[in-house]
Write a protein that holds these residues in place. Structure first.
Motif, PDB file in Angstrom:
ATOM      1  N   ASP A  47     -26.624  28.696 -40.222  1.00 48.92           N
ATOM      2  CA  ASP A  47     -27.365  29.105 -41.414  1.00 48.92           C
ATOM      3  C   ASP A  47     -28.554  29.991 -41.057  1.00 48.92           C
ATOM      4  N   ARG A  48     -28.420  30.732 -39.939  1.00 45.83           N
ATOM      5  CA  ARG A  48     -29.489  31.640 -39.539  1.00 45.83           C
ATOM      6  C   ARG A  48     -29.472  32.849 -40.473  1.00 45.83           C
ATOM      7  N   VAL A  49     -30.659  33.371 -40.786  1.00 47.07           N
ATOM      8  CA  VAL A  49     -30.744  34.466 -41.744  1.00 47.07           C
ATOM      9  C   VAL A  49     -30.487  35.823 -41.071  1.00 47.07           C
ATOM     10  N   HIS A  50     -30.567  35.858 -39.744  1.00 46.40           N
ATOM     11  CA  HIS A  50     -30.364  37.141 -39.049  1.00 46.40           C
ATOM     12  C   HIS A  50     -28.877  37.363 -38.727  1.00 46.40           C
ATOM     13  N   SER A  51     -28.573  38.586 -38.368  1.00 41.36           N
ATOM     14  CA  SER A  51     -27.195  38.960 -38.008  1.00 41.36           C
ATOM     15  C   SER A  51     -27.081  39.073 -36.491  1.00 41.36           C
ATOM     16  N   ILE A  52     -25.845  39.186 -36.007  1.00 42.08           N
ATOM     17  CA  ILE A  52     -25.630  39.367 -34.566  1.00 42.08           C
ATOM     18  C   ILE A  52     -26.222  40.717 -34.120  1.00 42.08           C
ATOM     19  N   GLU A  53     -26.236  41.696 -35.031  1.00 42.16           N
ATOM     20  CA  GLU A  53     -26.841  43.002 -34.709  1.00 42.16           C
ATOM     21  C   GLU A  53     -28.350  42.843 -34.495  1.00 42.16           C
ATOM     22  N   ASP A  54     -28.982  42.009 -35.320  1.00 43.78           N
ATOM     23  CA  ASP A  54     -30.420  41.722 -35.147  1.00 43.78           C
ATOM     24  C   ASP A  54     -30.684  41.103 -33.775  1.00 43.78           C
ATOM     25  N   VAL A  55     -29.778  40.220 -33.363  1.00 43.94           N
ATOM     26  CA  VAL A  55     -29.923  39.542 -32.067  1.00 43.94           C
ATOM     27  C   VAL A  55     -29.932  40.568 -30.937  1.00 43.94           C
ATOM     28  N   GLY A  98     -53.578  39.378 -26.493  1.00 50.16           N
ATOM     29  CA  GLY A  98     -53.369  38.592 -25.278  1.00 50.16           C
ATOM     30  C   GLY A  98     -51.983  38.025 -25.074  1.00 50.16           C
ATOM     31  N   VAL A  99     -51.075  38.168 -26.049  1.00 49.57           N
ATOM     32  CA  VAL A  99     -49.716  37.620 -25.887  1.00 49.57           C
ATOM     33  C   VAL A  99     -49.039  38.284 -24.682  1.00 49.57           C
ATOM     34  N   ASN A 100     -48.497  37.458 -23.788  1.00 48.65           N
ATOM     35  CA  ASN A 100     -47.823  37.982 -22.595  1.00 48.65           C
ATOM     36  C   ASN A 100     -46.504  37.272 -22.305  1.00 48.65           C
ATOM     37  N   ARG A 101     -46.067  36.457 -23.276  1.00 49.66           N
ATOM     38  CA  ARG A 101     -44.798  35.736 -23.122  1.00 49.66           C
ATOM     39  C   ARG A 101     -44.215  35.519 -24.519  1.00 49.66           C
ATOM     40  N   TYR A 102     -42.885  35.594 -24.608  1.00 58.66           N
ATOM     41  CA  TYR A 102     -42.227  35.423 -25.893  1.00 58.66           C
ATOM     42  C   TYR A 102     -41.130  34.361 -25.783  1.00 58.66           C
ATOM     43  N   SER A 103     -40.928  33.659 -26.881  1.00 57.01           N
ATOM     44  CA  SER A 103     -39.821  32.712 -26.973  1.00 57.01           C
ATOM     45  C   SER A 103     -38.937  33.169 -28.121  1.00 57.01           C
ATOM     46  N   LEU A 104     -37.709  33.587 -27.799  1.00 58.67           N
ATOM     47  CA  LEU A 104     -36.821  34.184 -28.796  1.00 58.67           C
ATOM     48  C   LEU A 104     -35.822  33.162 -29.330  1.00 58.67           C
ATOM     49  N   GLY A 105     -35.776  33.006 -30.642  1.00 60.97           N
ATOM     50  CA  GLY A 105     -34.877  32.034 -31.276  1.00 60.97           C
ATOM     51  C   GLY A 105     -33.470  32.585 -31.432  1.00 60.97           C
ATOM     52  N   ILE A 106     -32.734  32.659 -30.328  1.00 62.97           N
ATOM     53  CA  ILE A 106     -31.398  33.269 -30.348  1.00 62.97           C
ATOM     54  C   ILE A 106     -30.320  32.265 -30.790  1.00 62.97           C
ATOM     55  N   GLN A 107     -30.280  31.097 -30.146  1.00 61.34           N
ATOM     56  CA  GLN A 107     -29.358  29.971 -30.426  1.00 61.34           C
ATOM     57  C   GLN A 107     -27.915  30.227 -29.993  1.00 61.34           C
ATOM     58  N   SER A 108     -27.379  31.398 -30.299  1.00 60.78           N
ATOM     59  CA  SER A 108     -26.001  31.704 -29.887  1.00 60.78           C
ATOM     60  C   SER A 108     -25.780  33.204 -29.964  1.00 60.78           C
ATOM     61  N   LEU A 109     -24.849  33.694 -29.129  1.00 63.57           N
ATOM     62  CA  LEU A 109     -24.447  35.100 -29.217  1.00 63.57           C
ATOM     63  C   LEU A 109     -23.077  35.210 -29.871  1.00 63.57           C
ATOM     64  N   GLN A 110     -22.690  34.152 -30.570  1.00 61.55           N
ATOM     65  CA  GLN A 110     -21.406  34.132 -31.265  1.00 61.55           C
ATOM     66  C   GLN A 110     -21.659  34.309 -32.758  1.00 61.55           C
ATOM     67  N   LYS A 111     -21.037  35.328 -33.335  1.00 60.36           N
ATOM     68  CA  LYS A 111     -21.256  35.673 -34.748  1.00 60.36           C
ATOM     69  C   LYS A 111     -21.017  34.479 -35.676  1.00 60.36           C
ATOM     70  N   GLU A 112     -19.919  33.745 -35.427  1.00 64.61           N
ATOM     71  CA  GLU A 112     -19.562  32.615 -36.301  1.00 64.61           C
ATOM     72  C   GLU A 112     -20.595  31.497 -36.195  1.00 64.61           C
ATOM     73  N   ALA A 113     -21.088  31.254 -34.979  1.00 64.46           N
ATOM     74  CA  ALA A 113     -22.061  30.176 -34.770  1.00 64.46           C
ATOM     75  C   ALA A 113     -23.349  30.457 -35.529  1.00 64.46           C
ATOM     76  N   ILE A 114     -23.778  31.711 -35.541  1.00 60.32           N
ATOM     77  CA  ILE A 114     -24.994  32.091 -36.269  1.00 60.32           C
ATOM     78  C   ILE A 114     -24.827  31.776 -37.755  1.00 60.32           C
ATOM     79  N   LYS A 115     -23.604  32.026 -38.257  1.00 65.84           N
ATOM     80  CA  LYS A 115     -23.321  31.753 -39.672  1.00 65.84           C
ATOM     81  C   LYS A 115     -23.372  30.245 -39.946  1.00 65.84           C
ATOM     82  N   TYR A 116     -22.722  29.445 -39.095  1.00 70.00           N
ATOM     83  CA  TYR A 116     -22.695  27.995 -39.318  1.00 70.00           C
ATOM     84  C   TYR A 116     -24.075  27.362 -39.172  1.00 70.00           C
TER      85      TYR A 116
END
Length: 371
Positions: A143-151, A123-141
């Motif tokens: 402490d996100r475990v994913h990479s910009i490529e994952d995003v 029944g899922v018909n909506r998603y909430s994606l934990g992106i936070q930023s599209l800036q590679k450095e911001a993802i690092k600061y």
């Protein structure tokens, strides 16, 4: 039906990694099979406890119009999760309405196509994606475990399947002032993937936060917030709550229930629910399937109702206040400053600038003894 409840929040507590800024209840599994079995046991017990809580307070289930699975990282729950949830709902005679908004939170790098297909079948018909930023450095600061490529892989997948999805974006990030973060450039890039909704949060942390000294100034953050608000509105999004922007008709129905002070049931470690007619807020303990209760008296409920309505496009009615004329005088002052507008339906609604000053405007109400 007595006091029907048609909204449910479920908390899934597991993450691949504990980010340094996040204060939601979560943990990294040490043995996935055993930890998941323990969580399912907790949820089974909690569902029984919740049934008693509902009954004691004269509440009963109506077909769910909103169902939200948050966390943690619910997309890690996988195929076991969709099967377990369907079984749990069936066991407790909880049905999902045909027009139910059913949201699943997903983090980049923490999902797979097969389990998402099973969630959609459930029944899922909506998603909430934990992106936070599209800036590679911001993802690092952050402490996100994913990479910009994952995003970008995640965004492309949801764009290709024409999904209804929201994106989390974060402002006030460490080093953003020094690096002159171009948040509007990031949002322009994000819009290429056709999200229907943005949740835009200002990073709030304690003073022991790793990058505390690298946080931008309040002036920078306010400027960033207003730039984002004006940009998204220029792109056809409605600023319908302090942190939320939606294409018309794509507002989060689930979250609107919180801001309307309606009943929202909740099950899961640390999850908080509210039963409107009983004026009862409850929070689940993390170690055992038991709740801590907080009963709101009429005054506390009224204060909460005003605060929640002020922070969204629900707006407040002058008749809610002790001195209607005094409130209208205050609203006129807010209007002249560009903080609020008195609309044709008689309600006062805050502007984007007003949302930024919400706590100060609440203090105005208290100082004039309007509450």
């Amino acid at each position: 039906m007595s006091n029907p409840v048609s909204s449910l929040y479920l908390h899934f507590p597991f993450c691949r990694h504990l980010c340094n800024y996040c204060d939601f209840y979560k943990k990294v599994p040490t043995d996935r099979t055993n930890d998941l079995a323990g969580f399912h046991e907790y949820m089974e017990s909690a569902a029984v406890e919740h049934e008693k809580l509902m009954k004691t307070n004269g509440c009963s289930w109506a077909p769910l119009k909103t169902l939200y699975i948050g966390g943690g990282t619910p997309s890690l729950w996988g195929s076991e999760g969709s099967a377990f949830l369907q079984s749990l709902l069936k066991k407790h005679h909880i049905t999902i309405a045909p027009d139910c908004e059913f949201t699943l939170e997903v983090n980049p790098g923490s999902w797979d196509k097969e389990s998402l297909a099973l969630w959609e079948k459930a029944g899922v018909n909506r998603y909430s994606l934990g992106i936070q930023s599209l800036q590679k450095e911001a993802i690092k600061y952050l402490d996100r475990v994913h990479s910009i490529e994952d995003v970008y892989e995640t965004l492309q997948f949801f764009k290709d399947k024409k999904a209804n999805f929201s994106m989390d974006f974060m402002l006030g990030l460490p080093y953003s002032q020094e690096m002159k973060r171009d948040v509007i450039g990031e949002l322009k890039k994000a819009l290429e993937y056709n999200p229907s909704h943005f949740s835009v949060y200002i990073l709030t942390v304690k003073d022991n936060y790793t990058h505390y000294k690298a946080l931008p100034s309040e002036e920078w953050i306010e400027d960033e917030f207003m730039k984002v608000a004006e940009f998204l509105k220029s792109q056809g999004f409605v600023h319908y709550e302090v942190s939320n922007f939606a294409k018309p008709g794509f507002e989060s129905k689930h979250n609107l229930n919180y801001w309307k002070s309606e009943s929202v049931a909740a099950v899961g470690p640390s999850a908080t629910g509210f039963l409107k007619e009983a004026r009862l807020r409850y929070k689940w303990k993390t170690k055992e399937a038991k709740v801590e209760l907080e009963e709101l008296d009429e005054e506390a409920f009224r204060l909460e109702k005003v605060y929640m309505a002020m922070r969204s496009f629900e707006g407040v009615s002058p008749s809610w206040f002790k001195d209607e004329q005094a409130f209208l005088g205050l609203a006129d002052k807010w209007n002249k400053h560009g903080w609020a507008a008195l609309e044709n339906d008689g309600k006062v609604r805050l502007t984007s600038r007003g949302y930024l000053l919400l706590d100060s405007l609440m203090n105005d109400l208290f100082s004039l003894k309007l509450l």
